[in-house]
Design an enzyme around this catalytic site. Sequence first.
Site, PDB file in Angstrom:
ATOM      1  N   ARG A 139       0.833  -1.219   0.000  1.00 21.73           N
ATOM      2  CA  ARG A 139       0.000   0.000   0.000  1.00 21.73           C
ATOM      3  C   ARG A 139       0.856   1.253   0.000  1.00 21.73           C
ATOM      4  NH1 ARG A 139      -2.956  -2.350   4.681  1.00 21.73           N
ATOM      5  NH2 ARG A 139      -1.382  -3.911   4.297  1.00 21.73           N
TER       6      ARG A 139
ATOM      7  N   GLU B  96       5.939  -9.704  16.505  1.00 19.57           N
ATOM      8  CA  GLU B  96       5.535 -10.253  17.803  1.00 19.57           C
ATOM      9  C   GLU B  96       5.996 -11.710  17.921  1.00 19.57           C
ATOM     10  OE1 GLU B  96       1.401  -9.773  18.418  1.00 19.57           O
ATOM     11  OE2 GLU B  96       1.482 -10.545  20.476  1.00 19.57           O
TER      12      GLU B  96
HETATM   13  P1  AMP Z   1       4.746  -1.977  11.579  1.00 14.38           P
HETATM   14  O1  AMP Z   1       6.047  -2.469  11.005  1.00 14.38           O
HETATM   15  O2  AMP Z   1       4.349  -2.694  12.822  1.00 14.38           O
HETATM   16  O3  AMP Z   1       4.738  -0.463  11.744  1.00 14.38           O
HETATM   17  O4  AMP Z   1       3.606  -2.363  10.544  1.00 14.38           O
HETATM   18  C1  AMP Z   1       3.399  -1.572   9.426  1.00 14.38           C
HETATM   19  C2  AMP Z   1       3.032  -2.379   8.227  1.00 14.38           C
HETATM   20  O5  AMP Z   1       2.095  -3.399   8.515  1.00 14.38           O
HETATM   21  C3  AMP Z   1       2.400  -1.489   7.185  1.00 14.38           C
HETATM   22  O6  AMP Z   1       2.860  -1.871   5.896  1.00 14.38           O
HETATM   23  C4  AMP Z   1       0.918  -1.711   7.340  1.00 14.38           C
HETATM   24  O7  AMP Z   1       0.268  -1.722   6.103  1.00 14.38           O
HETATM   25  C5  AMP Z   1       0.804  -3.073   8.029  1.00 14.38           C
HETATM   26  N1  AMP Z   1      -0.097  -3.052   9.203  1.00 14.38           N
HETATM   27  C6  AMP Z   1       0.260  -3.268  10.487  1.00 14.38           C
HETATM   28  N2  AMP Z   1      -0.786  -3.223  11.312  1.00 14.38           N
HETATM   29  C7  AMP Z   1      -1.857  -2.958  10.534  1.00 14.38           C
HETATM   30  C8  AMP Z   1      -3.255  -2.764  10.796  1.00 14.38           C
HETATM   31  N3  AMP Z   1      -3.773  -2.838  12.042  1.00 14.38           N
HETATM   32  N4  AMP Z   1      -4.057  -2.481   9.755  1.00 14.38           N
HETATM   33  C9  AMP Z   1      -3.563  -2.393   8.501  1.00 14.38           C
HETATM   34  N5  AMP Z   1      -2.271  -2.573   8.193  1.00 14.38           N
HETATM   35  C10 AMP Z   1      -1.415  -2.851   9.183  1.00 14.38           C
END
Ligand code: AMP
Length: 174
Positions: free
Chosen positions: A61, A98
Amino acid sequence: MPELLAESLIRDVPDFPKPGIIFKDITPVLANPAAMHEIIDKICQYAERVEPDVVVGIESRGFVIGMPVALYLNVGFVPVRKLGKLPYHKISEEYALEYGTNTVEMHVDAIKSGQRVLIVDDLLATGGTAAAAGRLVERLDGTVAGCAFLVELGFLHGRKALLNYDVHTLVHFD
Ligand code: AMP
């Protein structure tokens, strides 16, 4: 009343992709040209301040948000992809989830030494993905000029993983 049209269109999908996760589905935003104009304009306003030479979008995205920003700024677009998707010579960065780890990759010639980079993704959760993208940029001697996201999940404290970077988000969920 949400400040942005996009905020009113983001849809919560409970228990996706696994139990306990509330997935923020941005596809209704992508389907709405007024909402897309609104968010791309806002990210471009931020991007003009950080003056990037290149936009890095994170699969997948981050591609659909990063590419129009790159076109507007008239700079190149670089994809950061998940393990095994990029065809040419690449560098990899692993980051913790996690349970287990994930790996993101970038082509070795994607960033030129000294270039200023804007990292774009749809959503900031723990910040692990964007931090790994930042390490890829820095390994190629680029500078992370800023990071832009449509959504920030504040309760996951992703900014703590991006303390060295300037972070800009449009829609905040506590
Ligand atoms: P992070 O590395 O934990 O910041 O996760 C970010 C990535 O995971 C991004 O590419 C988001 O599109 C996806 N992502 C993580 N959590 C969600 C969520 N609750 N809803 C949608 N996309 C998420």
